[in-house]
Design a protein around this motif. Sequence first.
Motif, PDB file in Angstrom:
ATOM      1  N   THR A 164       0.899  -2.125  -0.322  1.00  9.48           N
ATOM      2  CA  THR A 164      -0.583  -0.082  -0.089  1.00  9.48           C
ATOM      3  C   THR A 164       0.701   1.473   0.495  1.00  9.48           C
ATOM      4  O   THR A 164       0.686   2.542  -0.229  1.00  9.48           O
ATOM      5  CB  THR A 164      -1.091   0.041   1.165  1.00  9.48           C
ATOM      6  N   ALA A 165       2.220   1.416  -0.028  1.00  3.36           N
ATOM      7  CA  ALA A 165       3.121   2.305   0.343  1.00  3.36           C
ATOM      8  C   ALA A 165       3.167   3.166  -1.597  1.00  3.36           C
ATOM      9  O   ALA A 165       2.609   2.097  -2.391  1.00  3.36           O
ATOM     10  CB  ALA A 165       4.554   1.806   0.016  1.00  3.36           C
ATOM     11  N   ALA A 166       2.659   4.710  -1.514  1.00  5.40           N
ATOM     12  CA  ALA A 166       2.438   5.047  -2.255  1.00  5.40           C
ATOM     13  C   ALA A 166       1.035   5.342  -2.953  1.00  5.40           C
ATOM     14  O   ALA A 166       0.466   5.416  -3.941  1.00  5.40           O
ATOM     15  CB  ALA A 166       3.355   5.362  -3.106  1.00  5.40           C
ATOM     16  N   LEU A 167      -0.008   4.521  -2.320  1.00  5.80           N
ATOM     17  CA  LEU A 167      -1.116   4.428  -2.665  1.00  5.80           C
ATOM     18  C   LEU A 167      -2.573   5.418  -2.027  1.00  5.80           C
ATOM     19  O   LEU A 167      -2.084   4.996  -1.059  1.00  5.80           O
ATOM     20  CB  LEU A 167      -1.868   2.699  -3.126  1.00  5.80           C
ATOM     21  N   ASP A 168      -3.375   6.143  -2.271  1.00  6.76           N
ATOM     22  CA  ASP A 168      -4.393   6.392  -1.826  1.00  6.76           C
ATOM     23  C   ASP A 168      -5.260   5.646  -1.423  1.00  6.76           C
ATOM     24  O   ASP A 168      -5.310   4.580  -1.188  1.00  6.76           O
ATOM     25  CB  ASP A 168      -4.920   7.603  -3.453  1.00  6.76           C
ATOM     26  N   ASP A 169      -5.905   6.367  -0.105  1.00  4.88           N
ATOM     27  CA  ASP A 169      -6.709   5.586   0.539  1.00  4.88           C
ATOM     28  C   ASP A 169      -7.427   4.842  -0.274  1.00  4.88           C
ATOM     29  O   ASP A 169      -7.473   3.200   0.105  1.00  4.88           O
ATOM     30  CB  ASP A 169      -7.782   6.209   1.124  1.00  4.88           C
ATOM     31  N   GLU A 170      -8.599   5.269  -0.962  1.00  5.98           N
ATOM     32  CA  GLU A 170      -9.452   4.389  -1.800  1.00  5.98           C
ATOM     33  C   GLU A 170      -8.615   2.984  -2.492  1.00  5.98           C
ATOM     34  O   GLU A 170      -8.945   2.011  -2.333  1.00  5.98           O
ATOM     35  CB  GLU A 170      -9.758   4.680  -2.745  1.00  5.98           C
ATOM     36  N   SER A 171      -6.870   3.237  -3.087  1.00  2.00           N
ATOM     37  CA  SER A 171      -6.149   1.777  -3.840  1.00  2.00           C
ATOM     38  C   SER A 171      -6.044   1.294  -2.206  1.00  2.00           C
ATOM     39  O   SER A 171      -5.985  -0.364  -2.104  1.00  2.00           O
ATOM     40  CB  SER A 171      -5.016   2.074  -4.152  1.00  2.00           C
ATOM     41  N   ALA A 172      -5.637   1.343  -1.388  1.00  2.00           N
ATOM     42  CA  ALA A 172      -5.520   1.259  -0.206  1.00  2.00           C
ATOM     43  C   ALA A 172      -6.419   0.069   0.302  1.00  2.00           C
ATOM     44  O   ALA A 172      -6.317  -1.093   0.836  1.00  2.00           O
ATOM     45  CB  ALA A 172      -4.464   1.710   1.198  1.00  2.00           C
ATOM     46  N   LYS A 173      -7.247   0.924   0.812  1.00  2.81           N
ATOM     47  CA  LYS A 173      -8.449  -0.218   0.696  1.00  2.81           C
ATOM     48  C   LYS A 173      -8.229  -1.623   0.574  1.00  2.81           C
ATOM     49  O   LYS A 173      -9.272  -2.828   0.307  1.00  2.81           O
ATOM     50  CB  LYS A 173      -9.743   0.895   1.286  1.00  2.81           C
ATOM     51  N   ARG A 174      -8.665  -1.178  -1.270  1.00  8.24           N
ATOM     52  CA  ARG A 174      -8.789  -2.175  -2.022  1.00  8.24           C
ATOM     53  C   ARG A 174      -7.834  -3.932  -2.195  1.00  8.24           C
ATOM     54  O   ARG A 174      -8.336  -4.599  -1.567  1.00  8.24           O
ATOM     55  CB  ARG A 174      -8.115  -2.270  -3.291  1.00  8.24           C
ATOM     56  N   ILE A 175      -5.973  -3.018  -1.350  1.00 11.03           N
ATOM     57  CA  ILE A 175      -5.369  -4.077  -1.027  1.00 11.03           C
ATOM     58  C   ILE A 175      -5.732  -4.915  -0.090  1.00 11.03           C
ATOM     59  O   ILE A 175      -5.762  -5.836   0.130  1.00 11.03           O
ATOM     60  CB  ILE A 175      -3.773  -3.365  -0.755  1.00 11.03           C
ATOM     61  N   VAL A 176      -6.411  -4.254   1.052  1.00 14.92           N
ATOM     62  CA  VAL A 176      -6.787  -4.994   2.132  1.00 14.92           C
ATOM     63  C   VAL A 176      -7.489  -5.729   2.373  1.00 14.92           C
ATOM     64  O   VAL A 176      -7.479  -7.116   2.589  1.00 14.92           O
ATOM     65  CB  VAL A 176      -7.244  -3.914   3.149  1.00 14.92           C
ATOM     66  N   GLY A 177      -8.663  -5.081   1.276  1.00 17.92           N
ATOM     67  CA  GLY A 177      -9.982  -6.043   1.099  1.00 17.92           C
ATOM     68  C   GLY A 177      -9.636  -7.069   0.629  1.00 17.92           C
ATOM     69  O   GLY A 177      -9.809  -8.631   0.146  1.00 17.92           O
ATOM     70  N   ALA A 178      -8.430  -7.446  -0.500  1.00 17.97           N
ATOM     71  CA  ALA A 178      -7.566  -8.374  -1.822  1.00 17.97           C
ATOM     72  C   ALA A 178      -7.189  -9.791  -0.395  1.00 17.97           C
ATOM     73  O   ALA A 178      -7.120 -10.470  -0.042  1.00 17.97           O
ATOM     74  CB  ALA A 178      -7.124  -7.704  -2.786  1.00 17.97           C
ATOM     75  N   MET A 179      -6.500  -8.706   0.238  1.00 17.83           N
ATOM     76  CA  MET A 179      -5.646  -9.730   1.232  1.00 17.83           C
ATOM     77  C   MET A 179      -7.044 -10.149   2.361  1.00 17.83           C
ATOM     78  O   MET A 179      -6.841 -11.943   2.852  1.00 17.83           O
ATOM     79  CB  MET A 179      -4.694  -9.062   2.159  1.00 17.83           C
ATOM     80  N   ALA A 180      -7.682  -9.416   2.709  1.00 19.26           N
ATOM     81  CA  ALA A 180      -8.488 -10.764   3.392  1.00 19.26           C
ATOM     82  C   ALA A 180      -9.259 -11.854   2.622  1.00 19.26           C
ATOM     83  O   ALA A 180      -9.313 -12.881   3.665  1.00 19.26           O
ATOM     84  CB  ALA A 180      -9.983  -9.295   3.772  1.00 19.26           C
ATOM     85  N   ALA A 181      -9.963 -11.679   1.150  1.00 17.76           N
ATOM     86  CA  ALA A 181     -10.351 -12.597   0.271  1.00 17.76           C
ATOM     87  C   ALA A 181      -9.296 -13.307  -0.087  1.00 17.76           C
ATOM     88  O   ALA A 181      -9.485 -15.041  -0.002  1.00 17.76           O
ATOM     89  CB  ALA A 181     -11.069 -11.651  -0.710  1.00 17.76           C
ATOM     90  N   GLU A 182      -8.119 -12.898   0.115  1.00 16.01           N
ATOM     91  CA  GLU A 182      -7.060 -14.256  -0.197  1.00 16.01           C
ATOM     92  C   GLU A 182      -7.124 -15.552   1.181  1.00 16.01           C
ATOM     93  O   GLU A 182      -7.179 -16.486   1.124  1.00 16.01           O
ATOM     94  CB  GLU A 182      -5.364 -13.070  -0.696  1.00 16.01           C
TER      95      GLU A 182
END
Length: 224
Positions: A164-182
Amino acid sequence: MPSLTSPVPALSLRGVRVEYAETPALRGVDFDAAAGTLTVIAGPNGAGKSTLLEVLAGTVTPRAGSVTVRADSRAFVPQRQAISPTLPLTVRDVVSVGAWGGVPPWRRLDRVSREAVDAALDRMDLTALQRSPFRALSGGQQQRTLLAQGLARRADVLLLDEPTAALDDESAKRIVGAMAAEVARGATVVCVSHDQAVMDAAARVVRLDQGRIASVTHVEKSRG
Ligand SMILES: Nc1ncnc2c1ncn2[C@@H]1O[C@H](COP(=O)(O)OP(=O)(O)OP(=O)(O)O)[C@@H](O)[C@H]1O
Ligand SMILES: [Mg+2]
């Protein structure tokens, strides 16, 4: 100590030492990642976080200690990744490399792999950009593409270095969601991060300092 949710760690390190030239980067590290959980590795710059992840990925071999991997496949998204800016790859091409997991990307993907690529593009909000040249993307979009490549692999173990480094809040939330889905599909995820939102999603936070484990925090999950 084995966690309550999963007695068998998918990844285990014991007494791991790594040295670059004469400088120690890891000085006797014990580490476990329980299968089907998210573990976050935190700590200051130069603490050895990326080195630890590379040991888990198998791209750095320790000078001493043992590495046990109980998983058939590992996907690794490094902190810095060089894709030649002259290569005429589209976003979809870059993500498709993940679905192949080592098989050359010029062969056709089967339906299951194409679906994995579609799902990874969708997860990282890249569907509309999939025909764009990778080199024409912004830094954050390129970062999301490389994360999608890791997701498309559908590996047993997913290793992410500061996703999530260098990503905006919206994108960072997406990454957290993707990790939870994994994690929800059973993957073991280990993520280097300074991001509080990522740590909040983790089962454990392991802090490194100067090549040693400084602390291990088990995060109590009170959901629902
Ligand atoms: N390829 C390399 N050659 C020589 N020294 C290295 C190399 N990679 C890392 N190091 C050194 O090893 C130590 C740990 O580096 P590492 O990249 O693992 O830290 P990090 O915790 O990931 O830091 P950051 O937060 O800046 O990403 C540092 O002192 C670094 O200078
Ligand atoms: Mg690093």
